[in-house]
Design an enzyme around this catalytic site. Structure first.
Site, PDB file in Angstrom:
ATOM      1  N   HIS A  62      -3.056 -33.230   3.245  1.00 20.29           N
ATOM      2  CA  HIS A  62      -3.744 -34.476   3.604  1.00 20.29           C
ATOM      3  C   HIS A  62      -4.357 -35.046   2.330  1.00 20.29           C
ATOM      4  O   HIS A  62      -5.339 -34.510   1.829  1.00 20.29           O
ATOM      5  CB  HIS A  62      -4.833 -34.205   4.642  1.00 20.29           C
ATOM      6  CG  HIS A  62      -4.296 -33.636   5.923  1.00 20.29           C
ATOM      7  ND1 HIS A  62      -3.909 -34.425   6.972  1.00 20.29           N
ATOM      8  CD2 HIS A  62      -4.053 -32.360   6.313  1.00 20.29           C
ATOM      9  CE1 HIS A  62      -3.460 -33.672   7.959  1.00 20.29           C
ATOM     10  NE2 HIS A  62      -3.540 -32.400   7.583  1.00 20.29           N
ATOM     11  N   ASN A  94      -2.163 -38.978   8.913  1.00 18.03           N
ATOM     12  CA  ASN A  94      -3.409 -39.301   9.654  1.00 18.03           C
ATOM     13  C   ASN A  94      -4.460 -39.934   8.743  1.00 18.03           C
ATOM     14  O   ASN A  94      -5.566 -39.451   8.590  1.00 18.03           O
ATOM     15  CB  ASN A  94      -3.962 -38.056  10.373  1.00 18.03           C
ATOM     16  CG  ASN A  94      -4.353 -36.930   9.432  1.00 18.03           C
ATOM     17  OD1 ASN A  94      -3.877 -36.850   8.302  1.00 18.03           O
ATOM     18  ND2 ASN A  94      -5.231 -36.047   9.881  1.00 18.03           N
ATOM     19  N   ASP A 152       0.407 -34.771  13.133  1.00 10.86           N
ATOM     20  CA  ASP A 152      -0.510 -33.701  12.732  1.00 10.86           C
ATOM     21  C   ASP A 152      -1.970 -34.147  12.741  1.00 10.86           C
ATOM     22  O   ASP A 152      -2.308 -35.239  12.279  1.00 10.86           O
ATOM     23  CB  ASP A 152      -0.161 -33.179  11.344  1.00 10.86           C
ATOM     24  CG  ASP A 152      -1.122 -32.081  10.929  1.00 10.86           C
ATOM     25  OD1 ASP A 152      -1.164 -31.059  11.613  1.00 10.86           O
ATOM     26  OD2 ASP A 152      -1.857 -32.273   9.947  1.00 10.86           O
ATOM     27  N   HIS A 179       2.152 -30.409  15.551  1.00  8.70           N
ATOM     28  CA  HIS A 179       0.784 -29.892  15.641  1.00  8.70           C
ATOM     29  C   HIS A 179       0.597 -29.414  17.081  1.00  8.70           C
ATOM     30  O   HIS A 179       0.441 -30.222  17.986  1.00  8.70           O
ATOM     31  CB  HIS A 179      -0.199 -31.015  15.272  1.00  8.70           C
ATOM     32  CG  HIS A 179      -1.640 -30.676  15.485  1.00  8.70           C
ATOM     33  ND1 HIS A 179      -2.507 -30.441  14.437  1.00  8.70           N
ATOM     34  CD2 HIS A 179      -2.380 -30.545  16.614  1.00  8.70           C
ATOM     35  CE1 HIS A 179      -3.719 -30.182  14.919  1.00  8.70           C
ATOM     36  NE2 HIS A 179      -3.668 -30.245  16.238  1.00  8.70           N
ATOM     37  N   ASN A 278      -8.855 -26.315  11.894  1.00  6.11           N
ATOM     38  CA  ASN A 278      -8.058 -26.394  13.117  1.00  6.11           C
ATOM     39  C   ASN A 278      -6.576 -26.206  12.790  1.00  6.11           C
ATOM     40  O   ASN A 278      -6.036 -26.977  12.018  1.00  6.11           O
ATOM     41  CB  ASN A 278      -8.264 -27.756  13.785  1.00  6.11           C
ATOM     42  CG  ASN A 278      -7.620 -27.821  15.145  1.00  6.11           C
ATOM     43  OD1 ASN A 278      -7.418 -26.795  15.786  1.00  6.11           O
ATOM     44  ND2 ASN A 278      -7.282 -29.026  15.587  1.00  6.11           N
ATOM     45  N   ASP A 305      -2.023 -27.028   4.545  1.00  3.37           N
ATOM     46  CA  ASP A 305      -2.849 -27.899   5.380  1.00  3.37           C
ATOM     47  C   ASP A 305      -4.090 -28.340   4.593  1.00  3.37           C
ATOM     48  O   ASP A 305      -5.200 -28.408   5.133  1.00  3.37           O
ATOM     49  CB  ASP A 305      -3.255 -27.213   6.690  1.00  3.37           C
ATOM     50  CG  ASP A 305      -3.710 -28.226   7.736  1.00  3.37           C
ATOM     51  OD1 ASP A 305      -3.676 -29.445   7.457  1.00  3.37           O
ATOM     52  OD2 ASP A 305      -4.112 -27.797   8.832  1.00  3.37           O
ATOM     53  N   HIS A 309     -12.634 -32.692   2.629  1.00  2.51           N
ATOM     54  CA  HIS A 309     -13.696 -33.491   3.248  1.00  2.51           C
ATOM     55  C   HIS A 309     -14.867 -33.547   2.271  1.00  2.51           C
ATOM     56  O   HIS A 309     -14.954 -32.736   1.342  1.00  2.51           O
ATOM     57  CB  HIS A 309     -14.157 -32.856   4.566  1.00  2.51           C
ATOM     58  CG  HIS A 309     -13.117 -32.873   5.642  1.00  2.51           C
ATOM     59  ND1 HIS A 309     -12.701 -34.032   6.263  1.00  2.51           N
ATOM     60  CD2 HIS A 309     -12.397 -31.866   6.207  1.00  2.51           C
ATOM     61  CE1 HIS A 309     -11.779 -33.735   7.176  1.00  2.51           C
ATOM     62  NE2 HIS A 309     -11.564 -32.427   7.157  1.00  2.51           N
TER      63      HIS A 309
HETATM   64  O1  DOR Z   1      -8.293 -28.477   9.952  1.00  4.89           O
HETATM   65  C1  DOR Z   1      -7.609 -29.473  10.062  1.00  4.89           C
HETATM   66  N1  DOR Z   1      -7.824 -30.583   9.319  1.00  4.89           N
HETATM   67  N2  DOR Z   1      -6.631 -29.472  10.969  1.00  4.89           N
HETATM   68  C2  DOR Z   1      -5.943 -30.563  11.283  1.00  4.89           C
HETATM   69  O2  DOR Z   1      -5.093 -30.486  12.129  1.00  4.89           O
HETATM   70  C3  DOR Z   1      -6.250 -31.855  10.627  1.00  4.89           C
HETATM   71  C4  DOR Z   1      -6.890 -31.650   9.325  1.00  4.89           C
HETATM   72  C5  DOR Z   1      -7.513 -32.893   8.757  1.00  4.89           C
HETATM   73  O3  DOR Z   1      -6.860 -33.947   8.730  1.00  4.89           O
HETATM   74  O4  DOR Z   1      -8.654 -32.818   8.296  1.00  4.89           O
HETATM   75 ZN    ZN Z   2      -2.778 -30.827   8.887  1.00  3.76          ZN
END
Ligand code: DOR
Ligand code: ZN
Length: 423
Positions: A62, A94, A152, A179, A278, A305, A309
């Site tokens: 991401h 996303n 996802d 997902h 997740n 993954d 953040h």
């Molecule tokens: O931990 C996660 N973060 N799982 C996901 O499916 C999405 C992802 C996110 O976009 O932050």
């Molecule tokens: Zn992901």
């Protein structure tokens, strides 16, 4: 400038042997592999004691652009990838807006062309705005440069919608990355349902949320005779379902993330929201089964993954903090540290982190060969490092592995004519 890599330990994937080799790169192309002489006009990379691996490929990241540039951008994500030894990644759609139409995909591709130092292959959403309802325009998106379909971050809850998307994607050979999460078993939980959720007195996510959905989609893949790929498997049941499906000849592949084989749910006790992800970190039994799945080939790929953040977001409590671990910089050291002690050798690691993810996406195997574009990672397999926040180049500092001492250090990453990372 042409490049000469001198005296590295070449990992020969065909014969499964190590060989001392030099590599010449001219105009971004590998032109010689052997015991050769450096020319005057070439930049020298001394690879003595370093393993020469093919550039790694992460099929699940991401990078957050457009829309969440405060978490990560194409530029910072690509810098983090290069530092992790990756020369190629697949980005999940996303973002804000979601990459679900040709216009926004083209905008993303423009940013990639301008800012990325690694090869970025974008995935686009299966359904408009990842709502799980109306399908996006698969064919035009593929023509416009998308490499896979994925919602996802969100499941496609409606079985009819999933079935239709698999039927359509089959016709045009468009990989679907699933997902798997049945919202009915999530219960607004924030970590794995079990001892730790009880101890912390928070709502847990049942492992069923994942494996019931995997069951559903494996049945759809069988019915339609079409390939599917499962993202981030985390439970022992998921691994067993996929193992059985493969034995039956169902075309299912899957990936596991380093945090799911390196750590278990007990990490949440100490690291709290930083370890919130997740699917969640699971039990020791789940971790063992993931490792078994990696050993026996049930799990095809390691994918991070990578979910960066901000500090503020991850400082919130377990319910309010977002899910996700920043993963791309530590994937290889976590893998070397944990898996090489679990009877998984470097050849398998190359399959898991380069060959297989590329194959699943319909790309070439990514190996270092004469005549191909250079995509090379030089790694000190023995050296250890203490992971600190300051060492991370991703905007996302949200990894529970700060403070860990890990084995395996990426020294150089090379893509075509450029050294894209040097420690
Ligand atoms: O931990 C996660 N973060 N799982 C996901 O499916 C999405 C992802 C996110 O976009 O932050
Ligand atoms: Zn992901």
């Amino acid at each position: 400038m042409n490049t000469f890599i001198k005296d590295g330990i070449f990992v020969n994937m065909e014969e499964k042997i190590f060989e001392r080799k030099d590599i010449r790169i001219e105009n971004g192309i590998v032109t010689e592999i052997g015991n050769i002489e450096k020319r005057d006009n070439e930049q020298l990379i001394d690879a003595k004691g370093l393993h020469i691996l093919p550039g790694l490929f992460d099929m699940h990241v991401h990078f957050r652009e457009p829309g969440y540039e405060y978490k990560e951008t194409i530029k910072t994500g690509s810098l983090a990838a290069a530092k992790g030894g990756f020369t190629g990644v697949l980005t999940m759609p996303n973002t804000k807006p979601v990459i679900d139409n040709v216009e926004i995909l083209q905008k993303l591709n423009d940013i990639i062309t301008k800012d990325s130092i690694v090869d970025i292959f974008p995935a686009v959403a299966v359904t408009i705005d990842q709502k799980g309802e109306c399908l996006s325009k698969f064919e035009s998106l593929k023509k416009a440069g998308a490499y896979a379909l994925s919602d996802d971050g969100q499941p496609v809850m409606d079985e009819k919608v999933m079935e239709k998307s698999l039927a359509l994607s089959k016709q045009i050979n468009f990989p679907v990355l699933i997902h798997s999460e049945d919202k009915r078993f999530v219960n607004n939980g924030c970590i794995n349902e079990g001892i730790v959720s009880k101890k912390l007195d928070v709502r847990g996510i049942s492992p069923k949320a994942e494996y019931e959905m995997i069951n559903r989609d494996v049945m759809l893949a069988e019915k339609l005779n079409t390939p599917i790929h499962m993202c981030h498997v985390s439970t022992k049941e998921s691994v067993q379902i996929i193992r059985d499906a493969k034995k039956k000849g169902i075309k299912v592949t899957c990936e596991a993330a380093p945090h799911h084989f390196y750590a278990d749910e007990s990490m949440v006790l100490e690291k709290k929201s930083i370890a919130k992800v997740n699917p969640p970190l699971r039990t020791i039994e789940d971790v063992q089964e993931i490792i078994k799945g990696l050993q026996d080939g049930t799990i095809d790929a390691i994918a991070t993954d990578h979910a960066p953040h901000s500090k503020e977001e991850k400082a919130k409590n377990l319910y309010d903090a977002p899910f996700g671990i920043s993963g791309i910089e530590l994937a290889l050291p976590l893998t070397i540290t944990k898996l090489m002690n679990n009877k998984i050798d470097i050849y398998q690691i190359i399959e898991l982190m380069c060959i297989n993810p590329r194959k699943i996406l319909g790309l070439d195997d990514g190996l270092i060969k004469i005549g191909r574009e250079a995509s090379i990672t030089l790694v000190d397999m023995e050296k250890t490092q203490l992971i600190t926040e300051e060492s991370l180049v991703s905007k996302g500092k949200n990894t529970p592995f700060i403070g860990e001492t890990l084995q395996g250090i990426v020294e150089y990453t090379i893509l075509r004519e450029k050294v894209i990372y040097r420690r």
